[in-house]
Design an enzyme around this catalytic site. Sequence first.
Site, PDB file in Angstrom:
ATOM      1  N   LYS A  14       1.105  -1.393  -0.064  1.00  0.00           N
ATOM      2  CA  LYS A  14      -0.147   0.000   0.228  1.00  0.00           C
ATOM      3  C   LYS A  14       1.231   1.261   0.090  1.00  0.00           C
ATOM      4  O   LYS A  14       0.852   2.280  -0.912  1.00  0.00           O
ATOM      5  CB  LYS A  14      -0.734   0.011   1.176  1.00  0.00           C
ATOM      6  CG  LYS A  14      -2.214  -1.011   0.970  1.00  0.00           C
ATOM      7  CD  LYS A  14      -2.778  -1.000   2.281  1.00  0.00           C
ATOM      8  CE  LYS A  14      -2.500  -1.332   3.684  1.00  0.00           C
ATOM      9  NZ  LYS A  14      -1.731  -2.652   4.151  1.00  0.00           N
ATOM     10  N   ARG A  89      -9.316   0.680   9.679  1.00  0.00           N
ATOM     11  CA  ARG A  89      -9.146  -0.967   9.698  1.00  0.00           C
ATOM     12  C   ARG A  89     -10.706  -1.718  10.530  1.00  0.00           C
ATOM     13  O   ARG A  89     -10.542  -2.390  10.551  1.00  0.00           O
ATOM     14  CB  ARG A  89      -7.706  -0.759  10.459  1.00  0.00           C
ATOM     15  CG  ARG A  89      -6.704  -0.445   9.830  1.00  0.00           C
ATOM     16  CD  ARG A  89      -5.713  -0.981  10.828  1.00  0.00           C
ATOM     17  NE  ARG A  89      -4.477  -1.525  10.857  1.00  0.00           N
ATOM     18  CZ  ARG A  89      -3.024  -0.759   9.707  1.00  0.00           C
ATOM     19  NH1 ARG A  89      -3.896  -0.374   8.903  1.00  0.00           N
ATOM     20  NH2 ARG A  89      -2.447  -1.616   9.367  1.00  0.00           N
ATOM     21  N   ARG A 128      11.062  -5.832   4.470  1.00  0.00           N
ATOM     22  CA  ARG A 128      11.120  -5.054   5.489  1.00  0.00           C
ATOM     23  C   ARG A 128      11.645  -4.890   6.208  1.00  0.00           C
ATOM     24  O   ARG A 128      12.184  -3.622   6.630  1.00  0.00           O
ATOM     25  CB  ARG A 128      10.265  -4.497   5.264  1.00  0.00           C
ATOM     26  CG  ARG A 128       9.699  -2.810   5.759  1.00  0.00           C
ATOM     27  CD  ARG A 128       8.108  -2.072   5.528  1.00  0.00           C
ATOM     28  NE  ARG A 128       7.420  -2.793   6.056  1.00  0.00           N
ATOM     29  CZ  ARG A 128       6.377  -3.140   6.445  1.00  0.00           C
ATOM     30  NH1 ARG A 128       5.714  -2.157   5.701  1.00  0.00           N
ATOM     31  NH2 ARG A 128       5.139  -3.688   7.263  1.00  0.00           N
ATOM     32  N   ARG A 134      11.561  -1.297  12.500  1.00  0.00           N
ATOM     33  CA  ARG A 134       9.652  -1.046  12.895  1.00  0.00           C
ATOM     34  C   ARG A 134      10.312  -2.690  14.079  1.00  0.00           C
ATOM     35  O   ARG A 134       9.957  -3.305  13.026  1.00  0.00           O
ATOM     36  CB  ARG A 134       9.583  -1.276  11.411  1.00  0.00           C
ATOM     37  CG  ARG A 134       8.931  -0.182  11.490  1.00  0.00           C
ATOM     38  CD  ARG A 134       7.858   0.043  10.300  1.00  0.00           C
ATOM     39  NE  ARG A 134       6.213  -0.427  10.652  1.00  0.00           N
ATOM     40  CZ  ARG A 134       5.639  -0.780  10.133  1.00  0.00           C
ATOM     41  NH1 ARG A 134       5.347  -0.234   8.633  1.00  0.00           N
ATOM     42  NH2 ARG A 134       3.941  -2.111   9.866  1.00  0.00           N
ATOM     43  N   ARG A 146      -0.568  -9.584  13.532  1.00  0.00           N
ATOM     44  CA  ARG A 146      -1.168  -8.511  12.524  1.00  0.00           C
ATOM     45  C   ARG A 146      -1.858  -9.045  11.541  1.00  0.00           C
ATOM     46  O   ARG A 146      -3.633  -8.330  10.373  1.00  0.00           O
ATOM     47  CB  ARG A 146      -0.098  -6.954  12.585  1.00  0.00           C
ATOM     48  CG  ARG A 146       0.847  -6.275  13.133  1.00  0.00           C
ATOM     49  CD  ARG A 146       2.447  -6.147  12.999  1.00  0.00           C
ATOM     50  NE  ARG A 146       1.821  -5.358  11.864  1.00  0.00           N
ATOM     51  CZ  ARG A 146       3.004  -5.053  10.741  1.00  0.00           C
ATOM     52  NH1 ARG A 146       3.906  -6.287  10.941  1.00  0.00           N
ATOM     53  NH2 ARG A 146       3.278  -4.521   9.924  1.00  0.00           N
TER      54      ARG A 146
END
Length: 199
Positions: A14, A89, A128, A134, A146
Amino acid sequence: MVNLILFGPPGSGKGTQAALLVEKYKLVHISTGDLFRFEMGNDTPLGQQAKAYIAKGELVPDEITIGMLRNKVHKHPDAEGFIFDGFPRTIPQAEALEQLMAEEGTDIHALLALQVDDAEIIGRIRLRGETSGRSDDNDEKIIQHRIDIYKNETTPVFDFFAREGKSQRIDGVGTVADIFERLSQKIDAITNKQLANGG
Ligand code: UDP
Ligand code: MG
């Protein structure tokens, strides 16, 4: 105006695609995840509130997220349109977004859902995580949590907009350029329809 929701599981691309789309279509990109990371980076009260949830891979409560989103939208009164990335969400967030758009005299025009299977997104998030810094990208259990939350709480948002005929699926596997092309075709179809209807 054209207001789009870029939808899909964590790691579905996204953010990558939104960055390209805002250039092409001159839209304002609002990523609630990026906004939370900015607040956390500056250790603001909002960031401190969000941190506990994000670290665990939980959703930040709706009231907090919706309030932040409203503020951000109100900072762009002259926007030609918005791309919402990572929001809504939950169903209450979807309802709040519709209400906000109505207050602004506009609407959500489409929800574009990137389709990527679990194995692929887990691989992408891990990759990533090597550079994102993160912590929620670097823990197997949190990544899975998640994904579970996405399935349980977020996928109903697809159905919410599907009832209004606005939800569309896009194959999210391929090169960044391929997926950008697929999304652009969808958006062009939406804007052409708007023009045909007199803007
Ligand atoms: N988050 C949230 N609400 C939002 C956006 C983000 O609760 O509207 C939190 C949630 O904990 C999520 C994390 O921030 O797991 C990262 O979200 P982001 O959208 O940046 O990551 P992605 O899911 O795209 O990998
Ligand atoms: Mg993102």
